[in-house]
Design an enzyme around this catalytic site. Structure first.
Site, PDB file in Angstrom:
ATOM      1  N   GLU A 152      59.022   0.467  -2.891  1.00 55.22           N
ATOM      2  CA  GLU A 152      57.847   0.608  -2.022  1.00 55.22           C
ATOM      3  C   GLU A 152      56.713   1.316  -2.769  1.00 55.22           C
ATOM      4  O   GLU A 152      56.864   2.481  -3.137  1.00 55.22           O
ATOM      5  CB  GLU A 152      58.246   1.434  -0.790  1.00 55.22           C
ATOM      6  CG  GLU A 152      57.117   1.630   0.208  1.00 55.22           C
ATOM      7  CD  GLU A 152      57.582   2.345   1.479  1.00 55.22           C
ATOM      8  OE1 GLU A 152      58.596   3.067   1.432  1.00 55.22           O
ATOM      9  OE2 GLU A 152      56.923   2.176   2.526  1.00 55.22           O
ATOM     10  N   GLU A 246      57.550   1.359  10.659  1.00 57.58           N
ATOM     11  CA  GLU A 246      57.802   2.735  10.204  1.00 57.58           C
ATOM     12  C   GLU A 246      56.526   3.525  10.456  1.00 57.58           C
ATOM     13  O   GLU A 246      55.542   3.376   9.735  1.00 57.58           O
ATOM     14  CB  GLU A 246      58.162   2.781   8.715  1.00 57.58           C
ATOM     15  CG  GLU A 246      58.544   4.192   8.297  1.00 57.58           C
ATOM     16  CD  GLU A 246      58.724   4.372   6.797  1.00 57.58           C
ATOM     17  OE1 GLU A 246      59.780   4.875   6.398  1.00 57.58           O
ATOM     18  OE2 GLU A 246      57.814   4.012   6.020  1.00 57.58           O
TER      19      GLU A 246
END
Lengths: 269, 269
Positions: A152, A246
């Protein structure tokens, strides 16, 4: 595209029986909101009863599309780029130990902050070399079980290692493994990417997983990101994976998860 | 609306004769690019020769719309919210010592990171009280000379004290001084504000100064912010102040300053 949500670490310290009750409750809530999957943070696979986990998730018809690994950094300080070779090796072994569980669920292993934050005395180039070597070793190990790893890109305030999709693509070149790709997160992209849609297009088939949060890290719809445009671009890359929420548990986790799925369903259908 | 640019601290350590040469060179460059003003960071007014500063800026037809004060935090650790009362008082005295210079140039005094970052052991409410009291004392002192103070909401990663315009408006209420307002910065707003234009509208006549940087903190035009819309909204509040470029010196300071003014002039005219 299917929708999942990340259990925030406060409610999902998924390490021992202590939190089993919470896990059951939370998974029931998540399923009742309409999610098809749940993304779980697992600090150490050897503390997890995978039979039990499979039983609970199946009972709620929830997939586990991805496993977050950052707690091993946050709570134990394990990192691919620590100056201590023993710590680096422990981080690699920890990620490898996620492979059987990930294979069982068909989950992606997320490489977030376990890549580390460059410590004083460690040069940026040295850290990048260690990171690349660790990812090569972990990707090779995961390949045998058909498991994929997704790194990420994280904004500049949280790490100096891979902030942008451009840096992520460079790393993919260097790692050179088919099962290594990226997890893109709209909150980080809002800060780092000159044009979010262009960055999505530039990663195309190497987007293995996708996180949504709005510009202020609240649930999608609470900020100024144009999710219609972003998700249309993602779709046009041929992305077949999950859209995983998220975001901050504000005003509270359940409200946020509900607002997010309502908003995203509106856009996707 | 007039355009100014911030001299980056690397080139503008404006404290002694050492950097006078740099200052002359930099101001000449800034003026030649078409800017009408320059925003200067001054760590300690007693190290500045204001006659000389006035001579140089006048020679280049440059106004000084605002004075940055953050170096006193960055280099000396002065802060309105330090647990040590002597440090808090020194921070207040330092800000007061900017008043004569600010009055001379008609400049706004910027309250950036000198507000501090809440230290361990200091409660958030206590820090907010200290901050409010310090701002009341400084605003009162500045009022006599017709000088205004502008606090900049700064994104969550850099401080926990006043991240958003909403928190800024609350603070304005508490401080209760006509000469205390806000400095809005588009880079920070991109992270913190649900809708940037709405936030601008909500501050209206209390916007005392305005910083532009794009979403990635590069010069305007290098990211995804909609400056046409943002500046139109700012204009519609009746704002008569400056638009001051504060962005990363990338690919280098001069190129960034040039690209910014070209882009903004296109929008403004």
């Amino acid at each position: 595209m299917k929708l999942s949500v990340v259990l925030s670490t406060q409610s999902a310290q998924f390490q021992a029986a202590t939190f089993k009750g919470d896990l059951e409750t939370n998974l029931a809530r998540i399923a009742s909101l309409g999610y098809q999957g749940v993304e779980l943070a697992i600090r150490d696979p050897k503390l997890v009863n995978y039979d039990e986990l499979e039983r609970i998730t199946k009972a709620h018809n929830l997939s586990v599309p991805a496993i977050g690994t950052g707690q091993a950094w946050g709570e134990e300080g394990l990192s691919f780029t620590d100056p201590d070779p023993a710590v680096r090796q422990a981080a690699i072994e920890r990620i490898k130990s996620h492979i059987p569980g990930a294979a069982r669920f068909g989950a992606i292993i997320i490489i977030g902050l376990i890549r580390g934050i460059v410590k004083p005395g460690v040069g940026q180039a040295q850290a990048e070399t260690w990171l690349c070597e660790a990812l090569q070793e972990c990707s090779r190990a995961a390949q045998a079980d058909g498991v994929r790893l997704a790194l990420e890109p994280i904004n500049r305030y949280e790490t100096t290692l891979v902030n942008s999709t451009a840096q992520g693509r460079d790393l993919i070149e260097k790692v050179g493994a088919e099962n290594f790709g990226l997890l893109l997160d709209t909150f980080h992209m809002n800060i780092e990417e000159p044009q979010i849609e262009d960055s999505i297009a530039s990663c195309a088939e190497r987007i293995f997983h996708f996180h949504v949060a709005d510009s202020n890290r609240w649930y999608p719809g609470a900020g100024h990101l144009d999710f219609s445009s972003i998700l249309a671009e993602l779709s046009s890359t041929g992305y077949q994976g999950w859209i995983s929420g998220e975001f901050l548990p504000l005003p509270d986790a359940e409200t946020a998860a509900q607002k997010s799925i309502e908003y995203l369903m509106e856009i996707l259908h």
